[in-house]
Design a protein around this motif. Structure first.
Motif, PDB file in Angstrom:
ATOM      1  N   PRO A  66       1.488   6.229   1.421  1.00 28.45           N
ATOM      2  CA  PRO A  66       0.146   5.729   1.112  1.00 28.45           C
ATOM      3  C   PRO A  66      -0.514   6.467  -0.049  1.00 28.45           C
ATOM      4  O   PRO A  66      -1.312   5.882  -0.770  1.00 28.45           O
ATOM      5  N   HIS A  67      -0.167   7.745  -0.249  1.00 29.27           N
ATOM      6  CA  HIS A  67      -0.802   8.468  -1.355  1.00 29.27           C
ATOM      7  C   HIS A  67      -0.480   7.824  -2.692  1.00 29.27           C
ATOM      8  O   HIS A  67      -1.280   7.864  -3.614  1.00 29.27           O
ATOM      9  N   GLY A  76     -10.990   9.835   2.552  1.00 28.74           N
ATOM     10  CA  GLY A  76     -10.155   9.477   1.402  1.00 28.74           C
ATOM     11  C   GLY A  76     -10.899   9.558   0.082  1.00 28.74           C
ATOM     12  O   GLY A  76     -10.360   9.169  -0.962  1.00 28.74           O
ATOM     13  N   ALA A  82       2.572   2.241   2.880  1.00 29.48           N
ATOM     14  CA  ALA A  82       2.689   2.783   4.242  1.00 29.48           C
ATOM     15  C   ALA A  82       3.982   2.357   4.919  1.00 29.48           C
ATOM     16  O   ALA A  82       4.403   2.956   5.895  1.00 29.48           O
ATOM     17  N   VAL A 102      -2.813   4.847  -2.949  1.00 27.57           N
ATOM     18  CA  VAL A 102      -4.150   5.311  -3.314  1.00 27.57           C
ATOM     19  C   VAL A 102      -4.192   5.668  -4.795  1.00 27.57           C
ATOM     20  O   VAL A 102      -5.142   5.337  -5.502  1.00 27.57           O
ATOM     21  N   TYR A 150       0.821  -1.210   0.000  1.00 33.38           N
ATOM     22  CA  TYR A 150       0.000   0.000   0.000  1.00 33.38           C
ATOM     23  C   TYR A 150       0.862   1.269   0.000  1.00 33.38           C
ATOM     24  O   TYR A 150       0.417   2.337  -0.398  1.00 33.38           O
ATOM     25  N   LYS A 176      -7.645   2.197  15.818  1.00 33.80           N
ATOM     26  CA  LYS A 176      -7.486   3.367  16.684  1.00 33.80           C
ATOM     27  C   LYS A 176      -6.287   4.221  16.245  1.00 33.80           C
ATOM     28  O   LYS A 176      -6.377   5.434  16.184  1.00 33.80           O
ATOM     29  N   ALA A 177      -5.163   3.569  15.947  1.00 33.17           N
ATOM     30  CA  ALA A 177      -3.953   4.336  15.630  1.00 33.17           C
ATOM     31  C   ALA A 177      -3.814   4.624  14.140  1.00 33.17           C
ATOM     32  O   ALA A 177      -3.132   5.555  13.747  1.00 33.17           O
ATOM     33  N   GLU A 178      -4.450   3.797  13.290  1.00 29.99           N
ATOM     34  CA  GLU A 178      -4.225   3.952  11.854  1.00 29.99           C
ATOM     35  C   GLU A 178      -5.501   4.083  11.034  1.00 29.99           C
ATOM     36  O   GLU A 178      -5.464   4.489   9.888  1.00 29.99           O
ATOM     37  N   GLY A 179      -6.628   3.698  11.629  1.00 28.08           N
ATOM     38  CA  GLY A 179      -7.842   3.630  10.826  1.00 28.08           C
ATOM     39  C   GLY A 179      -8.741   4.851  10.888  1.00 28.08           C
ATOM     40  O   GLY A 179      -9.232   5.314   9.860  1.00 28.08           O
ATOM     41  N   LEU A 180      -8.946   5.380  12.074  1.00 24.14           N
ATOM     42  CA  LEU A 180      -9.982   6.401  12.219  1.00 24.14           C
ATOM     43  C   LEU A 180      -9.505   7.594  13.035  1.00 24.14           C
ATOM     44  O   LEU A 180      -8.747   7.441  13.980  1.00 24.14           O
TER      45      LEU A 180
END
Ligand SMILES: Nc1ncnc2c1ncn2[C@@H]1O[C@H](COP(=O)(O)OP(=O)(O)OP(=O)(O)O)[C@@H](O)[C@H]1O
Ligand SMILES: [Mg+2]
Lengths: 500, 314
Positions: A328-329, A361, A308, A332, A306, A344-348
Motif C-alpha cells: 500500500p505504501h 496516513g 494491498a 500512497v 492500491y 474493522k479489520a482494514e480501515g481503523l
C-alpha cells in the motif's frame, strides 16, 4: 396486567428504558415492543442509539433505568449468555467472527455438541452448519476458514449463527449493509419464514426501501428518544426521513456530468487473485462505478490497484507512469487513496482515538522541519473532518470503538481523504451510513470530481451506482462484463451483465 | 470522585509512593540521599533497556535478546577499550553493533514473519553463544590505557552528586519520549500495535518501522552493556542474564499492554523504579537473595492483578 400484554402477542416490551455511558445519555426513556410473528424496523441517524438499544435487549450493556419484559415477565440480563438462554439472538452490526476458525466452529463456538469422553461431535456440527448454509443458499462449505470469506459471506455466517439458536426474538443490526441484492433477497425470504413461524424480529437498516419491503411496523429514534412508532403502511419514505433527521431531504442524487481531464489510471489485462484480464481507463474528474454481485472481484481489483494485493500479470499505469506496487505504501506514493470495505479489520485502529486515526496516513504534511508533528495543524484537520461529516462524538480523543457504526465509517473515509489523494478508490463507502450523511458523501464525491479527483467507486447499492457514476463497469466472476454511461445505464442492463 | 480518577490514572506512581512510604518506616536508612541516588544508579541499567523494550512491546512484540546483546556489545566494547580505541569511536561502534543486532531481530520478525517471542528467543541463545565464543568464557578487562579511565566514568563517574548512568537514562528517556509522542515514527509504533493490518493498508512502511524499533531496543541494550562494563572495568560473558525479564516487568508494571497499542514511557520509568526500590529494600532488610526472587515475583504479580482489577472496575 403483564400477562395480558403477553397474550396480546407481545413477545418483548421495553418500558422507559434509558442508557448512559458515563455522562452521555444515549437512550432516553424509550418504549419499544416486539410482537410474535411481526417484524419491526428500527431507524434513525448514525449515533441515534439503535445499536445501543439492541445491546441493552441482548444483555451486552446493562440499562441505566426502565423495565424489560420478556413473554410478560420482567427480565434482567447481566450478560449476552443469559439473553441467549432466554431465547434472544442478535446479529451485531460489526462482524464478530474468529478468522482462524472454520464456519462451523464459529457457529457452534462455546456450545459445541460433545459425544463420548467429551470429544466434540465434529460430524454433527458440520451437518447442522451445512443445513443452515443450504437454507441461506451459500456455496462455501462448513469447513471453510472464515478469514478467507468475503465480508458478505461472513455476514451470512452471522445470519446462520443467529438462526442456529432457534430463538424466539431475533435482532438484526444492519445485516444488509454489506450484502448485494441477491443475498438481501435470500435474507428476506428467511425473514418471512421466521415471521410465519411466529418469531419476533427487530430489523435495523439505513436502506429505507427495505423497511417498506419486509417490516410491519417502524420505530424511529432520534438522539436517543423514540420519535415515532407505527405501522409501516401508514408512513411514507419522506415522512420517515423527516422523523429521522428533522427536515426534508431531496431524493435526488447530486450529479453533474463530468468534465474529464487526462487519464489517471490505465489498467491493461490486469490479473490477480479474484480477477482476470481486466482493462479500463479512468480520467481525472470522473466517477467510475463498479457494480457486480458479491465475489465478482471488485474489492480484489481495488486492492490490487492500491497495492494491498499482489498483481499477477498485466499493466497498471497511474498518472502516465507504469507501476507495480509492492504494498500500500507504493499506492500512497502514487497518490492513490483507498477506503476499505472492512473498516474493522482494514480501515481503523479501533482502540485508538478518532483524531489519530484520521491523520494516520497524513502525518507527513503535518510534520515540521525538526521532525515533530504540529499538533495544532493536526487538530485543525481533525476538527474540519468531524464537522464536514457531522461525526457524532464526545471528542476527537475518544477511541473509535466507542463510536456508532456509521460514524466509524465516516472516520474511515476521513482518514483516506486527509492524505489528499488524486485517485480515490471507495469500496462500499456508504456502508452503514444514514440517509443524511449518505447525501453528504455523494455531494463530497461530486465536489472531489469537480476538483479533478479520479474516483473509482465500488458499491453493491445499485441506485447509488446509477445515481452518481459517470460511467459504470460491471464485473462478474472476476471479469469485466459490461460498460455503461450515466445516461444509458439501467438497473436491468447492469443486473444482466452482473450475472453474465 | 475526581480524586479517585487521579489515583486510578496514576496508579503506578501511587503504588511506588506507597511502597516507598512503607519501606521508609521499616528501614530508616532508606530515605537517605545517598541511598536514593544509589537506587537511581542501580535502576538506570534496567530503565535504559526498558525504554527500548517499551517501543517493542507497544508494537505488540517482545525482545528477549536484550540480555545477550548487552553481554556481546559489552565484550566487544571492552576489547576495543583495552586496545586503546578512542572513547567516542568505541562508544559509537558499540551502539551501532547493538543496533545492528537488534535490526537483525527486526528483520527476522517482520520480513521472515517469525513470531517475536521465538525470533528473539533464538537471538538470545545465539548471541549468548557468540559472547561465550568471543570471550572464550572469560571476562575481558578494559585494560590499563588512559582511555580505560575515561571509559570508567560512563559507569562509575558523577556529574556533581549525580551518577553518570542516571544522567544517561534521563537523556535517553527525554529523547525517546519526544520521538514516541511527537514524531510520525512514534505514532506508527502505536498504530502497528493497535492494528498492524490497518496500519499497513494506510500505506505505512510497517516493515521499516518494526526493524527500526528492534534496532533501537538493541541499541539500548548495548548502551546498558557499556555502562555495566565501564563500572566493572571488565565485560563478563554471563552479564545480563535474566535482564529481559526485569525490563519486561518494568514495562508491564508501567501499564503498557502486552497486546500492543497502549502504554506510556513515563509508566515504564515508574515501573523500573518500583523494581529498583524493591531490590534495594530487600537488600537493606537483609533478605536472603533466594527469598528476594520470590518476594520480587510476588510483588509484580500483585501489581499486575491490582492493575487489571482497577481497569475492569473503572
Ligand atoms: N461503549 C460505548 N462507550 C461510550 N459511548 C458509546 C458506546 N457505544 C455507543 N456509544 C455512543 O452511543 C451513541 C449511540 O450509538 P449507537 O451505536 O447506538 O448508534 P446507532 O444508532 O446504532 O448508529 P449507527 O447507525 O451509526 O449504527 C453514540 O453517540 C456512541 O458514540
Ligand atoms: Mg448501530
Amino acid at each position: 396486567m403483564k400477562t395480558n400484554t403477553y397474550a396480546n402477542g407481545e413477545m418483548m416490551r421495553l418500558e422507559k428504558v434509558s442508557k448512559s455511558f458515563a455522562a452521555n445519555l444515549v437512550l432516553d426513556q424509550v418504549d419499544f415492543t416486539m410482537r410474535a410473528g411481526s417484524v419491526i424496523a428500527l431507524a434513525g441517524e448514525n449515533g441515534a442509539g439503535k445499536s445501543t438499544l439492541m445491546n441493552v435487549i441482548s444483555g451486552v450493556h446493562p440499562r441505566s433505568a426502565g423495565e424489560i419484559y420478556l413473554r410478560g415477565k420482567p427480565v434482567n440480563f447481566n450478560n449476552p449468555r443469559q439473553a441467549i438462554e432466554a431465547g434472544i439472538a442478535i446479529i451485531h452490526q460489526e462482524l464478530n467472527l474468529l478468522d482462524e476458525l472454520t464456519v462451523a466452529e464459529n457457529i457452534f463456538l462455546g456450545r459445541e455438541p460433545v459425544g463420548a469422553m467429551r470429544i466434540i461431535d465434529q460430524a454433527r456440527i458440520e451437518r447442522e452448519t451445512q443445513a443452515l448454509l443450504t437454507r441461506l443458499k451459500q456455496g462455501f462449505s462448513p469447513g471453510t476458514r472464515v478469514g478467507s470469506l468475503s465480508i458478505a459471506q461472513q455476514q451470512m455466517v452471522e445470519v446462520a449463527k443467529a438462526l442456529s439458536f432457534d430463538a424466539d426474538v431475533i435482532i438484526m443490526d444492519e445485516p444488509t449493509d454489506a450484502l448485494s441484492d441477491v443475498e438481501t433477497a435470500t435474507l428476506f425470504e428467511i425473514v418471512s419464514e421466521l415471521k410465519k413461524e411466529g418469531r419476533a424480529i427487530a430489523f435495523i437498516t439505513h436502506r429505507l426501501a427495505e423497511i417498506f419491503q419486509i417490516c410491519d411496523r417502524v420505530a424511529i429514534l432520534r438522539d436517543g428518544s423514540l420519535v415515532h412508532e407505527g405501522p409501516t403502511s401508514e408512513v411514507t419514505e419522506t415522512e420517515l426521513i423527516r422523523h429521522m433527521v428533522g427536515r426534508e431531504l431531496s431524493h435526488h442524487y447530486p450529479y453533474a456530468p463530468a468534465v474529464p481531464g487526462e487519464t489517471r489510471v490505465s489498467v491493461n489485462n490486469l490479473s490477480g487473485a479474484g480477477f482476470n484480464n481486466v482493462s479500463f481507463q479512468a480520467r481525472a474528474g470522473e466517477v467510475v462505478g463498479f457494480s457486480g454481485l458479491i465475489g465478482a472481484g471488485r474489492t480484489e481489483l481495488a486492492k490490487a490497484i492500491y497495492g494491498a494485493n499482489p498483481i499477477i500479470s498485466g499493466h497498471l499505469t497511474v498518472n502516465g507512469r507504469e507501476i507495480s506496487p509492492r504494498g500500500p505504501h507504493d499506492g500512497v506514493a502514487a497518490k492513490i487513496g483507498y477506503v476499505a470495505e472492512d473498516r474493522k479489520a482494514e480501515g481503523l485502529v479501533q482502540m485508538h482515538s478518532l483524531g489519530s486515526n484520521i491523520t494516520l496516513g497524513a502525518l507527513q504534511e503535518m510534520t515540521g522541519r525538526a521532525g515533530l508533528i504540529d499538533r495544532q495543524r493536526e487538530k485543525t484537520v481533525v476538527d474540519r473532518f468531524i464537522s464536514l461529516f457531522g461525526i457524532k462524538t464526545q471528542g476527537a480523543d475518544k477511541p473509535v470503538d466507542q463510536l456508532s457504526g456509521g460514524n466509524q465509517q465516516k472516520v474511515s473515509i476521513a482518514k483516506t481523504l486527509a492524505a489528499a489523494p488524486e485517485i480515490l478508490i471507495l469500496d462500499e463507502p456508504t456502508r452503514g451510513v444514514d440517509v443524511g450523511a449518505k447525501r453528504e458523501i455523494y455531494m463530497l464525491i461530486q465536489t472531489l470530481k469537480e476538483q479533478g479527483i479520479c474516483v473509482l467507486l465500488m458499491s453493491s447499492d445499485l441506485p447509488e451506482i446509477l445515481g452518481i457514476s459517470d460511467r459504470i463497469l460491471v464485473m462478474s466472476k472476476g471479469r469485466l462484463t459490461g460498460a455503461f454511461d450515466h445516461t444509458t445505464a439501467t438497473q436491468e442492463a447492469i443486473m444482466q451483465a452482473a450475472v453474465a | 470522585m475526581n480524586v479517585k480518577k487521579i489515583l486510578i490514572d496514576n496508579k503506578s506512581l501511587v503504588g511506588l509512593l506507597l511502597m516507598m512510604a512503607v519501606i521508609s518506616v521499616l528501614s530508616p536508612n532508606f530515605l537517605s540521599v545517598d541511598n536514593l541516588l544509589n537506587i537511581l544508579r542501580q535502576t538506570s541499567i534496567n530503565a535504559i533497556i526498558a525504554v527500548g523494550m517499551t517501543y517493542v512491546i507497544l508494537t505488540a512484540g517482545i525482545d528477549l535478546s536484550v540480555g545477550s546483546v548487552l553481554a556481546l556489545a559489552g565484550a566487544v566494547c571492552a576489547s576495543m577499550i583495552s586496545a586503546d580505541t578512542p572513547l567516542l569511536l568505541a562508544v559509537v561502534a558499540t551502539l551501532l553493533i547493538g543496533g545492528a543486532l537488534g535490526a537483525a531481530n527486526g528483520v527476522v520478525v517482520s520480513l521472515l514473519g517469525v513470531q517475536p517471542f521465538i525470533a528473539t528467543l533464538v537471538g538470545m541463545t545465539i548471541l549468548r553463544g557468540a559472547t561465550l565464543v568471543y570471550t572464550g568464557g572469560r571476562p575481558i578487562s578494559t585494560g590499563d590505557f588512559d582511555v580505560a579511565e575515561s571509559f570508567y566514568q560512563i559507569g562509575g563517574g558523577y556529574v556533581g552528586p549525580i551518577p553518570v548512568p542516571v544522567v544517561v537514562i534521563l537523556l535517553v528517556f527525554a529523547l525517546f519520549w519526544v520521538i514516541l509522542n511527537h514524531t510520525r515514527f512514534g505514532r506508527y509504533v502505536y498504530a502497528i500495535g493497535g492494528n498492524e493490518n490497518v496500519t499497513r493498508i494506510a500505506g505505512i512502511h510497517v516493515t521499516r518501522v518494526k526493524v527500526l524499533v528492534y534496532a533501537l531496543s538493541g541499541m539500548m541494550a548495548a548502551l546498558a552493556g557499556m555502562i555495566l562494563t565501564a563500572r566493572l572495568e571488565s565485560a563478563q560473558p554471563t552479564a545480563g542474564i535474566g535482564y529481559e525479564l526485569d525490563a519486561i516487568a518494568a514495562v508491564v508494571l508501567g501499564g503498557t499492554s502486552l497486546m500492543g497499542g497502549r502504554g506510556t514511557l513515563v509508566g515504564t520509568l515508574i515501573g523500573a523504579l518500583i523494581i529498583g526500590v524493591l531490590n534495594n529494600a530487600l537488600n537493606l532488610m537483609d533478605v536472603s537473595s533466594y527469598f528476594q526472587q520470590i518476594a520480587k515475583g510476588s510483588v509484580i504479580l500483585l501489581a499486575v492483578v491490582v492493575d487489571s482489577r482497577v481497569k475492569s472496575s473503572a
